[in-house]
Design an enzyme around this catalytic site. Structure first.
Site, PDB file in Angstrom:
ATOM      1  N   LEU A   1       6.470   4.233  -2.923  1.00 30.76           N
ATOM      2  CA  LEU A   1       6.221   5.383  -3.787  1.00 30.76           C
ATOM      3  C   LEU A   1       7.302   5.591  -4.850  1.00 30.76           C
ATOM      4  CD1 LEU A   1       3.805   5.866  -2.198  1.00 30.76           C
ATOM      5  CD2 LEU A   1       4.838   7.898  -1.172  1.00 30.76           C
TER       6      LEU A   1
ATOM      7  N   SER B   1       0.832  -1.182   0.000  1.00 30.25           N
ATOM      8  CA  SER B   1       0.000   0.000   0.000  1.00 30.25           C
ATOM      9  C   SER B   1       0.875   1.243   0.000  1.00 30.25           C
ATOM     10  CB  SER B   1      -0.927   0.005   1.205  1.00 30.25           C
ATOM     11  OG  SER B   1      -0.311   0.665   2.285  1.00 30.25           O
ATOM     12  N   LYS B   2       0.239   2.350  -0.241  1.00 29.80           N
ATOM     13  CA  LYS B   2       0.965   3.613  -0.364  1.00 29.80           C
ATOM     14  C   LYS B   2       1.768   3.955   0.875  1.00 29.80           C
ATOM     15  CE  LYS B   2      -2.568   4.977  -3.518  1.00 29.80           C
ATOM     16  NZ  LYS B   2      -3.734   5.715  -3.895  1.00 29.80           N
ATOM     17  N   ARG B   3       1.334   3.416   1.964  1.00 28.06           N
ATOM     18  CA  ARG B   3       2.012   3.748   3.219  1.00 28.06           C
ATOM     19  C   ARG B   3       3.267   2.917   3.461  1.00 28.06           C
ATOM     20  NH1 ARG B   3      -3.206   4.202   4.158  1.00 28.06           N
ATOM     21  NH2 ARG B   3      -3.397   1.995   4.623  1.00 28.06           N
ATOM     22  N   ASP B   4       3.434   1.840   2.692  1.00 29.24           N
ATOM     23  CA  ASP B   4       4.578   0.975   2.939  1.00 29.24           C
ATOM     24  C   ASP B   4       5.887   1.611   2.482  1.00 29.24           C
ATOM     25  OD1 ASP B   4       3.360  -1.341   4.112  1.00 29.24           O
ATOM     26  OD2 ASP B   4       2.388  -1.669   2.179  1.00 29.24           O
TER      27      ASP B   4
END
Length: 464
Positions: A240, A233-236
């Site tokens: 990015l 996910s984007k938070r991992d």
RNA sequence: GUCCCCAUCGUCUAGCCCGGUUAGGACACCACCCUUUCACGGUGAGAACCGGGGUUCGAAUCCCCGUGGGGACGCCA
């Protein structure tokens, strides 16, 4: 056969991440492999969560990765095309047109202010335990999805579903299908998380009287074991694209790594020029199982690419990195000196962003001294004597090449019955404050006599 | 809960379709070599066919059932 048309359809509602990049890449690869068209379509119908900043990030990331689009919003050399507009927010009239068709043919109806797609079959009511309410079901034959990667998949749809919200906005399933029809998309290559939406999409195609395109659902990218469970996910950490761009990773290394997540050349080759990947890539070669992201392997790939970079490009990347860091000591260094330092460092680093730590001492006399290394190095032999000898030697020494410097130190060492190594560690400590780095001869050559002598003297003075 | 997808070293994977391999490579890890530190490089080691049933002379490979992992079940995209 008609030309392949594929599309990448991101929504500008968040940061551009690894998974999106991989989906874009596979679409791009397939287009290039088949001589087809790669379309960029912006799915910006979610007014609440859209942002121009995220939109620009999509353009920027695709450009950086080298994934140019043939049709889509016009940005730089990419974009244009006869099937626009390519932003869904500008395609309202087209949607109205298609919705009208569905309404006219009786495949859609209004209820509760929304428009629903109608399944054709026997209707019955049942109490849904999970949703705790009575729902109307429709008996229809299972929807068959012919997937290029997964083969034949059957899914049961048994309820009418909303295609236009009561606020008048059409939902994703509808606009997605309309655009793919209107843009004459031939292959839908997307993440496996969409596989269960596909039965709805197939039904909609049939509702419009259009034969569905080919589907290819590619495996998902999952978290690495240390990051936990589930899909990336984007938070991992490391998720990015922006992050790699900021760290001056080589985009071709990232692309190469990403291509290997779910695809392979069919032999043992891993590092390949993009042209070779384009040549070999095909949908049936894509794996069916999800892949876990491995930042270490990516870093290794980046290093192998970095090692073979021409000096000019490496130096330019390094220059850009330091400029972004606003490192004034580096910025004020003469270009030739900067270049020499960078070329000394090139074979030693895994990524450009390590250069700061790796070569900082070249640009400032005020560099940190590693206390542990200091203790270790000073405990051995007679470092003070060695330093004194080096200081005396360098006064009259010639320092034009590494070989001559090496010869000089060896000669010096031989006088005392010592070896090169007896001088190397302490000189390195005095010159750089650490025990890792480029060859000591290269370090002396690039630093130059004045800096070397000053640093050796200062360090020796500090020992008294 | 329901539905769908998937299953080879810790990780990415080759082999599977068209059964017979010492199950191969890469990253990571470890050892050794190279060496002027650290890397690079080289050599080597350890490391996998999820389990159970079938089919077959023979199964990683074909079939079924478990189990595990993932995804989807919105008037989000």
């Amino acid at each position: 056969m008609s030309q392949v048309r594929v599309r990448f359809a991101p929504s500008p509602t968040g940061f551009f991440h690894i998974g999106s990049a991989r989906t874009a890449l596979f679409n791009w690869l397939y287009a290039r492999h088949t001589g087809g068209v790669f379309i960029l379509r912006i799915e910006d119908t979610d007014k609440e969560r859209n942002s121009e900043a995220f939109l620009n990030l999509i353009y920027e990331s695709l450009n950086w990765l080298g994934l140019n689009w043939d049709e889509g919003p016009k940005v730089g050399p990419s974009g244009g095309g006869d099937f626009g507009p390519y932003r869904q927010s500008e395609r309202g009239a087209i949607y109205q047109d298609y919705i009208g068709k569905l309404l006219a043919s009786g495949r859609a109806y209004e209820k509760d202010g929304a428009i629903w797609f109608k399944l054709l079959g026997e209707r019955y009511k049942i109490f849904d335990e999970h949703r705790k309410k009575e729902v109307e079901k429709v008996k229809i034959a299972p929807v068959v999805i012919e997937d290029q990667i997964r083969g034949r998949v059957e899914r049961l749809e048994d309820e009418d579903f909303v295609i236009v919200r009561s606020d008048g906005n059409p939902v994703f399933h509808l606009v997605n299908v309309i655009d793919d029809i209107a843009m004459e998309v031939t292959h839908i290559i997307r993440g496996e998380d969409h596989l269960s939406n596909t039965s709805k999409h197939v039904l909609l195609y049939e509702g419009f009287g259009v034969k569905p395109p080919a589907f290819a659902h590619i495996p998902l990218i999952l978290k690495s074991p240390e990051m936990g469970q589930g899909k990336m996910s984007k938070r991992d950490k490391g998720a990015l694209i922006e992050e790699y761009q900021k760290r001056y990773f080589l985009p071709e290394a990232l692309v190469n790594y990403l291509a290997l997540l779910g695809w392979n050349a069919g032999d043992d080759r891993e590092k390949m020029p993009i042209a070779e990947i384009v040549k070999l890539f095909d949908l049936p070669g894509v794996n069916q199982s999800n892949a876990k992201f491995d930042g270490k392997k990516l870093a290794n790939m980046n290093m192998t690419y970095l090692l073979e970079q021409p000096a000019d490009r490496f130096v330019a990347l390094a220059r850009a990195h330091f400029a972004a860091e606003k490192n004034s000591a580096v910025a004020s260094a003469p270009e030739d000196y900067f270049r020499e330092v960078m070329l000394l460092s090139q074979p030693k680093i895994k990524s450009i962003d390590e250069l700061g730590v790796y070569s900082g001492y070249f640009f400032s006399d005020n560099f940190p001294i590693d206390a542990k290394v200091r203790e270790k190095v000073l405990a051995k032999g007679d470092p003070k004597a060695r330093l004194a000898e080096l200081i005396a030697w360098i006064e009259g020494a010639n320092l034009p090449t590494d070989a001559i410097i090496e010869e000089g130190i060896k000669t010096l060492a031989a006088k005392g019955g010592l070896g090169f190594g007896d001088y190397q560690a302490v000189a390195r400590l005095a010159l750089s404050g650490t025990n890792v780095g480029p060859s000591i001869t290269g370090m002396i050559r690039v630093l130059g006599r004045d800096r070397v002598q000053t640093r050796l003297k200062n360090f020796l003075a500090g020992l008294a």
